[in-house]
Design a protein around this motif. Sequence first.
Motif, PDB file in Angstrom:
ATOM      1  N   GLY A 224      36.631  41.313  44.642  1.00 58.05           N
ATOM      2  CA  GLY A 224      37.916  41.879  44.246  1.00 58.05           C
ATOM      3  C   GLY A 224      38.658  40.964  43.295  1.00 58.05           C
ATOM      4  N   MET A 225      38.636  39.660  43.586  1.00 57.25           N
ATOM      5  CA  MET A 225      39.302  38.691  42.715  1.00 57.25           C
ATOM      6  C   MET A 225      38.594  38.590  41.366  1.00 57.25           C
ATOM      7  SD  MET A 225      40.481  35.635  45.304  1.00 57.25           S
ATOM      8  CE  MET A 225      38.841  35.230  45.862  1.00 57.25           C
ATOM      9  N   ARG A 226      37.270  38.631  41.402  1.00 56.08           N
ATOM     10  CA  ARG A 226      36.513  38.535  40.151  1.00 56.08           C
ATOM     11  C   ARG A 226      36.783  39.740  39.257  1.00 56.08           C
ATOM     12  NH1 ARG A 226      32.270  34.632  40.867  1.00 56.08           N
ATOM     13  NH2 ARG A 226      32.485  33.733  42.961  1.00 56.08           N
ATOM     14  N   SER A 227      36.858  40.910  39.864  1.00 58.41           N
ATOM     15  CA  SER A 227      37.161  42.111  39.096  1.00 58.41           C
ATOM     16  C   SER A 227      38.567  42.042  38.510  1.00 58.41           C
ATOM     17  CB  SER A 227      37.023  43.339  40.004  1.00 58.41           C
ATOM     18  OG  SER A 227      37.403  44.514  39.329  1.00 58.41           O
ATOM     19  N   ALA A 228      39.515  41.536  39.322  1.00 60.90           N
ATOM     20  CA  ALA A 228      40.897  41.411  38.834  1.00 60.90           C
ATOM     21  C   ALA A 228      40.972  40.445  37.662  1.00 60.90           C
ATOM     22  CB  ALA A 228      41.803  40.936  39.968  1.00 60.90           C
TER      23      ALA A 228
ATOM     24  N   GLN B  85      45.204  36.742  54.144  1.00 58.73           N
ATOM     25  CA  GLN B  85      46.348  36.368  53.321  1.00 58.73           C
ATOM     26  C   GLN B  85      45.903  35.531  52.138  1.00 58.73           C
ATOM     27  OE1 GLN B  85      48.997  33.273  54.496  1.00 58.73           O
ATOM     28  NE2 GLN B  85      50.804  34.327  53.725  1.00 58.73           N
ATOM     29  N   MET B  86      44.976  34.601  52.372  1.00 60.80           N
ATOM     30  CA  MET B  86      44.526  33.735  51.284  1.00 60.80           C
ATOM     31  C   MET B  86      43.920  34.570  50.158  1.00 60.80           C
ATOM     32  SD  MET B  86      41.701  30.679  51.219  1.00 60.80           S
ATOM     33  CE  MET B  86      40.320  31.818  51.277  1.00 60.80           C
ATOM     34  N   LEU B  87      43.026  35.506  50.516  1.00 67.94           N
ATOM     35  CA  LEU B  87      42.392  36.330  49.491  1.00 67.94           C
ATOM     36  C   LEU B  87      43.414  37.189  48.760  1.00 67.94           C
ATOM     37  CD1 LEU B  87      39.194  37.422  51.453  1.00 67.94           C
ATOM     38  CD2 LEU B  87      39.319  35.781  49.579  1.00 67.94           C
ATOM     39  N   ALA B  88      44.347  37.792  49.516  1.00 68.56           N
ATOM     40  CA  ALA B  88      45.357  38.643  48.891  1.00 68.56           C
ATOM     41  C   ALA B  88      46.297  37.828  48.017  1.00 68.56           C
ATOM     42  CB  ALA B  88      46.136  39.394  49.969  1.00 68.56           C
ATOM     43  N   ASN B  89      46.697  36.640  48.493  1.00 69.03           N
ATOM     44  CA  ASN B  89      47.583  35.795  47.690  1.00 69.03           C
ATOM     45  C   ASN B  89      46.939  35.435  46.359  1.00 69.03           C
ATOM     46  OD1 ASN B  89      49.544  35.785  49.654  1.00 69.03           O
ATOM     47  ND2 ASN B  89      49.736  33.569  49.730  1.00 69.03           N
ATOM     48  N   VAL B  90      45.696  35.001  46.414  1.00 72.38           N
ATOM     49  CA  VAL B  90      45.020  34.582  45.187  1.00 72.38           C
ATOM     50  C   VAL B  90      44.932  35.757  44.216  1.00 72.38           C
ATOM     51  CG1 VAL B  90      42.855  33.769  44.201  1.00 72.38           C
ATOM     52  CG2 VAL B  90      43.732  32.721  46.282  1.00 72.38           C
ATOM     53  N   GLU B  91      44.558  36.925  44.737  1.00 72.74           N
ATOM     54  CA  GLU B  91      44.393  38.077  43.839  1.00 72.74           C
ATOM     55  C   GLU B  91      45.711  38.533  43.229  1.00 72.74           C
ATOM     56  OE1 GLU B  91      43.004  42.774  43.885  1.00 72.74           O
ATOM     57  OE2 GLU B  91      42.240  41.405  45.437  1.00 72.74           O
ATOM     58  N   HIS B  92      46.733  38.704  44.052  1.00 76.14           N
ATOM     59  CA  HIS B  92      47.960  39.335  43.566  1.00 76.14           C
ATOM     60  C   HIS B  92      48.953  38.341  42.959  1.00 76.14           C
ATOM     61  CE1 HIS B  92      46.969  43.342  45.049  1.00 76.14           C
ATOM     62  NE2 HIS B  92      46.419  42.731  46.087  1.00 76.14           N
ATOM     63  N   LEU B  93      49.090  37.184  43.564  1.00 71.82           N
ATOM     64  CA  LEU B  93      50.048  36.203  43.055  1.00 71.82           C
ATOM     65  C   LEU B  93      49.523  35.455  41.843  1.00 71.82           C
ATOM     66  CD1 LEU B  93      51.516  34.502  46.254  1.00 71.82           C
ATOM     67  CD2 LEU B  93      52.822  35.538  44.421  1.00 71.82           C
ATOM     68  N   PHE B  94      48.273  35.041  41.904  1.00 70.05           N
ATOM     69  CA  PHE B  94      47.757  34.119  40.900  1.00 70.05           C
ATOM     70  C   PHE B  94      46.895  34.780  39.833  1.00 70.05           C
ATOM     71  CE2 PHE B  94      48.447  31.610  44.802  1.00 70.05           C
ATOM     72  CZ  PHE B  94      49.403  30.749  44.325  1.00 70.05           C
ATOM     73  N   ILE B  95      46.111  35.797  40.206  1.00 67.36           N
ATOM     74  CA  ILE B  95      45.232  36.426  39.214  1.00 67.36           C
ATOM     75  C   ILE B  95      45.935  37.568  38.496  1.00 67.36           C
ATOM     76  CG2 ILE B  95      43.064  37.639  38.832  1.00 67.36           C
ATOM     77  CD1 ILE B  95      41.896  36.143  41.211  1.00 67.36           C
TER      78      ILE B  95
ATOM     79  N   LEU C 193      46.603  26.456  39.469  1.00 70.25           N
ATOM     80  CA  LEU C 193      46.712  27.850  39.889  1.00 70.25           C
ATOM     81  C   LEU C 193      47.474  28.692  38.873  1.00 70.25           C
ATOM     82  CD1 LEU C 193      47.252  27.337  43.703  1.00 70.25           C
ATOM     83  CD2 LEU C 193      45.204  28.140  42.531  1.00 70.25           C
ATOM     84  N   SER C 194      47.814  28.102  37.731  1.00 72.39           N
ATOM     85  CA  SER C 194      48.459  28.836  36.647  1.00 72.39           C
ATOM     86  C   SER C 194      47.375  29.387  35.725  1.00 72.39           C
ATOM     87  CB  SER C 194      49.412  27.918  35.872  1.00 72.39           C
ATOM     88  OG  SER C 194      50.015  28.617  34.813  1.00 72.39           O
ATOM     89  N   LEU C 195      46.776  30.489  36.152  1.00 70.40           N
ATOM     90  CA  LEU C 195      45.673  31.070  35.394  1.00 70.40           C
ATOM     91  C   LEU C 195      46.145  31.604  34.043  1.00 70.40           C
ATOM     92  CD1 LEU C 195      42.652  31.559  35.753  1.00 70.40           C
ATOM     93  CD2 LEU C 195      43.184  33.781  36.757  1.00 70.40           C
ATOM     94  N   GLY C 196      47.425  31.969  33.959  1.00 64.52           N
ATOM     95  CA  GLY C 196      47.955  32.421  32.676  1.00 64.52           C
ATOM     96  C   GLY C 196      47.872  31.358  31.604  1.00 64.52           C
ATOM     97  N   ALA C 197      47.961  30.089  32.011  1.00 61.97           N
ATOM     98  CA  ALA C 197      47.851  29.000  31.032  1.00 61.97           C
ATOM     99  C   ALA C 197      46.471  28.967  30.414  1.00 61.97           C
ATOM    100  CB  ALA C 197      48.171  27.667  31.699  1.00 61.97           C
ATOM    101  N   ARG C 198      45.452  29.237  31.233  1.00 62.10           N
ATOM    102  CA  ARG C 198      44.097  29.263  30.689  1.00 62.10           C
ATOM    103  C   ARG C 198      43.962  30.362  29.637  1.00 62.10           C
ATOM    104  NH1 ARG C 198      38.527  28.749  32.177  1.00 62.10           N
ATOM    105  NH2 ARG C 198      37.414  29.921  30.566  1.00 62.10           N
ATOM    106  N   LEU C 199      44.472  31.555  29.955  1.00 64.27           N
ATOM    107  CA  LEU C 199      44.363  32.672  29.025  1.00 64.27           C
ATOM    108  C   LEU C 199      45.176  32.404  27.762  1.00 64.27           C
ATOM    109  CD1 LEU C 199      44.574  35.692  31.504  1.00 64.27           C
ATOM    110  CD2 LEU C 199      42.565  34.414  30.728  1.00 64.27           C
ATOM    111  N   ALA C 200      46.350  31.784  27.919  1.00 66.66           N
ATOM    112  CA  ALA C 200      47.164  31.445  26.750  1.00 66.66           C
ATOM    113  C   ALA C 200      46.461  30.417  25.876  1.00 66.66           C
ATOM    114  CB  ALA C 200      48.524  30.925  27.191  1.00 66.66           C
TER     115      ALA C 200
END
Length: 435
Positions: A179-183, A80-90, A117-124
């Motif tokens: 998987g997370m790195r690729s995402a 769940q942790m890996l899936a949450n990080v990939e789909h919810l946050f990345i 955990l707001s990765l979109g802020a980094r990209l913005a």
Amino acid sequence: MADVMIAVMPFVGHVAPLAAVARAFFADGHAVRVYTGSAHAPVFAGLGAEIIPWTAAPDFDEHDLTPTFPALRGRKGPRQMLANVEHLFIRTAAPQSDDLVAAWAERPWDVIVADNLSLGARLASERTGSPWVTVAIVPLAIPSRELPPPSLGIPPARGPAGRLRDAALRRLLPLATRGMRSAYLEQRELCGLPVAERSFDDAWYSPDLVCASGVPELEYPRSDLPEQVVFVGALTTPPRATGELPAWWPELVEPAASVVHVTQGTLNVDPNDLIEPAMGALGRQDVTLVVTTGRADAPDLPFPVPPNARVAGLLPYGELLPHVDVMITNGGWGGVLAGLAHGIPLVIAGGDLDKPEIATRVAWAGAGVNLRTGTPSARRVLEGWRRVASTPSYRENARRIAASLAGHDGPAEVVAHTMGLLATRTGTGRNDEKP
């Protein structure tokens, strides 16, 4: 006055600390906009913030994630942790940054202040060239050449064999997270950004300023902690109930027995995981159990409640915790810091996400017992409670951490450090280079 954009992932555990930060920026005279999901927008609107809604990014219900993120269905524990990080946050990062860049186009901000955990802020921040401050609302997960990989719930090595173990785990980490790195690379490409100079492991933290909730006493010793990290103590207590206190509240003011608080947290709030075994363990003990289900709209439990238990959805921690002797918790960081700030020793059943790591750190600091599972048996809970209640060192260490936390005003320190960063950027405390 600065124009501040605050980016908050739409979870109760993220909203509470960032709302305290927003309140502190208002108190210091700054303009505040907040980017978050619709469920939590009223919290910030009530403070006077202008709301920037999740529009391009999928606005989801934190209590029912699978309709929006079907890949999370049926997952628990590390999966769940890996899936949450990939789909919810990345995988929401690029559309998050699209929303933020659209807000920037309407009115540029001086600084973007975001939960880590707001990765979109980094990209913005990269897309707009604007300063970015990270507020770490969970324990730091910045890799170290001296420690095991973060978030695994593994304490530092104590000897040569342990150091070899940690080195092997550090080498395996890129494989486990590929998987997370690729995402993450896909999200950068969607934003038109080049391959990052900084690694994926560092992507969650600003290179200029990281305001870390907590204190050094809960951080493993290391010589390579990045210099931009500052500890600011607790940011706020967890969400509190509104309205009148329960009719049984006077029983806590002058308790006839030791008070044990049991909390399931505010995410993954299945009461069978921790509340039921805790009641089974302590229902016949000479204690008063004060139980919170984590849902203000669902204070009832689907199983019998022992006579010594008092149940509510949410309770005001500022009023509850001074009466608590031991806290049994699922290990959410906000609740853990709140308990430790009152010098309360903890019994932690951390099952998923960052909670195993939190449980391990508290046990390492000597302020609590780590049950090493999110679904303990009643016997295991009973053993943990007896150990904490009968061993003075747990309370002594909790009080030591409480003294350290008392030396901070977390939200005000975030504001002060942010304004200090802007001052070094512009010489005025404002970003005068924005278009």
